[in-house]
Design an enzyme around this catalytic site. Structure first.
Site, mmCIF file in Angstrom:
data_model
loop_
_atom_site.group_PDB
_atom_site.id
_atom_site.type_symbol
_atom_site.label_atom_id
_atom_site.label_comp_id
_atom_site.label_asym_id
_atom_site.label_seq_id
_atom_site.Cartn_x
_atom_site.Cartn_y
_atom_site.Cartn_z
ATOM 1 N N TYR A 105 0.696 -1.189 -0.064
ATOM 2 C CA TYR A 105 0.194 0.039 0.104
ATOM 3 C C TYR A 105 0.721 1.280 0.011
ATOM 4 O O TYR A 105 2.109 1.263 0.457
ATOM 5 C CB TYR A 105 -0.993 0.088 1.243
ATOM 6 C CG TYR A 105 -1.845 -0.908 1.280
ATOM 7 C CD1 TYR A 105 -3.003 -0.498 0.686
ATOM 8 C CD2 TYR A 105 -1.856 -2.024 2.078
ATOM 9 C CE1 TYR A 105 -4.292 -1.578 1.043
ATOM 10 C CE2 TYR A 105 -2.979 -3.193 2.118
ATOM 11 C CZ TYR A 105 -4.201 -2.857 1.486
ATOM 12 O OH TYR A 105 -5.322 -3.571 1.782
ATOM 13 N N TYR A 144 -0.149 -9.955 1.444
ATOM 14 C CA TYR A 144 1.006 -9.241 2.090
ATOM 15 C C TYR A 144 1.209 -9.954 3.389
ATOM 16 O O TYR A 144 0.181 -10.445 4.298
ATOM 17 C CB TYR A 144 0.845 -7.797 2.074
ATOM 18 C CG TYR A 144 -0.497 -7.120 2.656
ATOM 19 C CD1 TYR A 144 -0.706 -7.023 4.158
ATOM 20 C CD2 TYR A 144 -1.514 -7.020 2.056
ATOM 21 C CE1 TYR A 144 -1.786 -6.500 4.585
ATOM 22 C CE2 TYR A 144 -2.656 -6.309 2.367
ATOM 23 C CZ TYR A 144 -2.515 -6.049 3.950
ATOM 24 O OH TYR A 144 -3.872 -5.627 4.199
ATOM 25 N N ARG A 159 -2.045 -11.744 4.760
ATOM 26 C CA ARG A 159 -3.539 -11.366 4.476
ATOM 27 C C ARG A 159 -3.675 -11.687 3.077
ATOM 28 O O ARG A 159 -2.693 -11.467 2.140
ATOM 29 C CB ARG A 159 -3.816 -9.923 4.332
ATOM 30 C CG ARG A 159 -3.710 -9.175 5.574
ATOM 31 C CD ARG A 159 -4.702 -9.358 6.560
ATOM 32 N NE ARG A 159 -6.184 -9.882 6.031
ATOM 33 C CZ ARG A 159 -7.075 -9.081 5.804
ATOM 34 N NH1 ARG A 159 -6.983 -8.026 5.677
ATOM 35 N NH2 ARG A 159 -8.141 -9.814 5.107
ATOM 36 N N HIS A 162 -7.218 -9.100 -1.488
ATOM 37 C CA HIS A 162 -8.349 -8.572 -0.882
ATOM 38 C C HIS A 162 -8.376 -7.067 -1.609
ATOM 39 O O HIS A 162 -7.500 -6.456 -1.502
ATOM 40 C CB HIS A 162 -8.697 -8.335 0.503
ATOM 41 C CG HIS A 162 -7.779 -7.836 1.388
ATOM 42 N ND1 HIS A 162 -6.421 -8.262 1.575
ATOM 43 C CD2 HIS A 162 -7.737 -6.679 1.734
ATOM 44 C CE1 HIS A 162 -5.651 -7.570 2.278
ATOM 45 N NE2 HIS A 162 -6.545 -6.362 2.439
ATOM 46 N N HIS A 164 -10.396 -3.653 -0.414
ATOM 47 C CA HIS A 164 -11.278 -2.927 0.672
ATOM 48 C C HIS A 164 -12.504 -2.093 -0.165
ATOM 49 O O HIS A 164 -12.539 -1.552 -1.141
ATOM 50 C CB HIS A 164 -10.632 -2.025 1.381
ATOM 51 C CG HIS A 164 -9.696 -2.731 2.196
ATOM 52 N ND1 HIS A 164 -9.752 -3.037 3.479
ATOM 53 C CD2 HIS A 164 -8.432 -3.110 2.124
ATOM 54 C CE1 HIS A 164 -8.697 -3.733 4.055
ATOM 55 N NE2 HIS A 164 -7.794 -3.573 3.183
#
Ligand SMILES: [Fe+2]
Length: 242
Positions: A105, A144, A159, A162, A164
């Site tokens: 991110y 990640y 994780r 995905h 969000h």
């Protein structure tokens, strides 16, 4: 008001204190919360003008006209936003954010040494049409490793890929913050957040469906994913973000 929006069924939602996820332990109240009485403002909502969105906000794969496409597997994600009775929710605002193809991110809470992609920011917006449909184009996010940040945190937790989503429907009380997962990912079976939902059917409602018929000429794989705002078959609420 309370008839309009029933309390969430805890079995269909992630637990508040997730064993192995330190931040969730720190922020979960130790006392039973006071029940909140519904107010008229809960049933009213923000209304958004589709014209307020800039062209291309639904396309996360290209940050600006003329820029190269982001690295990774191009995908389209489409589906409907519905209310609990299956009626389409038109003019719902969906905001989405995700890691890049390498699982990074652009955010100060992401300390990993994984590289950023200069052609990928990872945020987008789209509104549903008259039939409650939305469509975004992006790249498939990478999984990640969740940083180990102290006692109570499971080390070695990854994780799964995905996306969000935050969705504003017709009422503030129907706002949904959730995550969409991808089918067939081995990390899905081990994810602390996804698997903290006790109800298996509710867990499965968070996993998108591969839809090869939606694949496009420019090489995007198709996925279909519907969201159901507050009600019996609602999409589980997942606002945690380790
Ligand atoms: Fe995330």
């Amino acid at each position: 008001m309370t008839d309009t929006f029933r309390p969430y069924d805890d079995a269909t939602q992630p637990v508040r204190a997730v064993v192995g996820y330190r931040k969730s332990l720190l922020r979960t109240p130790g006392q039973v919360p006071w029940p909140r009485i519904g107010a008229p403002a809960d049933a009213t909502g923000p209304s958004f003008d589709p014209a307020a969105l800039r062209p291309g906000e639904h396309d996360l794969a290209v940050v600006a006209p003329g820029r190269p496409r982001a690295l990774g597997q191009l995908i389209v994600v489409t589906g409907r936003v519905l209310d609990e009775d299956g009626r389409p929710v038109r003019n719902a605002l969906l905001e989405c954010w995700q890691a890049n193809a390498a699982g990074k991110y652009i955010h100060h809470n992401d300390p990993s040494p994984v590289p950023i992609d200069p052609n990928f920011v990872g945020v987008g917006r789209v509104m549903t049409d008259e039939r409650g449909q939305y469509r975004i184009r992006t790249i498939k996010p990478g999984g990640y490793a969740v940083p180990f940040d102290g006692e109570g945190q499971l080390s070695g937790w990854w994780r799964p890929p995905h996306i969000h989503f935050s969705i504003f429907g017709p009422a503030f009380a129907s706002r949904l913050v959730t995550q969409m997962y991808f089918p067939g990912e081995p990390l899905n079976e081990r994810d602390l957040l996804l698997n903290s939902i006790r109800d298996q059917a509710a867990r499965l409602r968070l996993i998108g469906a591969f839809a090869p018929e939606l694949s496009t000429q420019d090489g995007a794989l198709g996925f279909r994913h519907d969201f159901v705002l507050r009600g019996r078959f609602e999409t589980p609420f997942e606002d945690d973000h380790p």
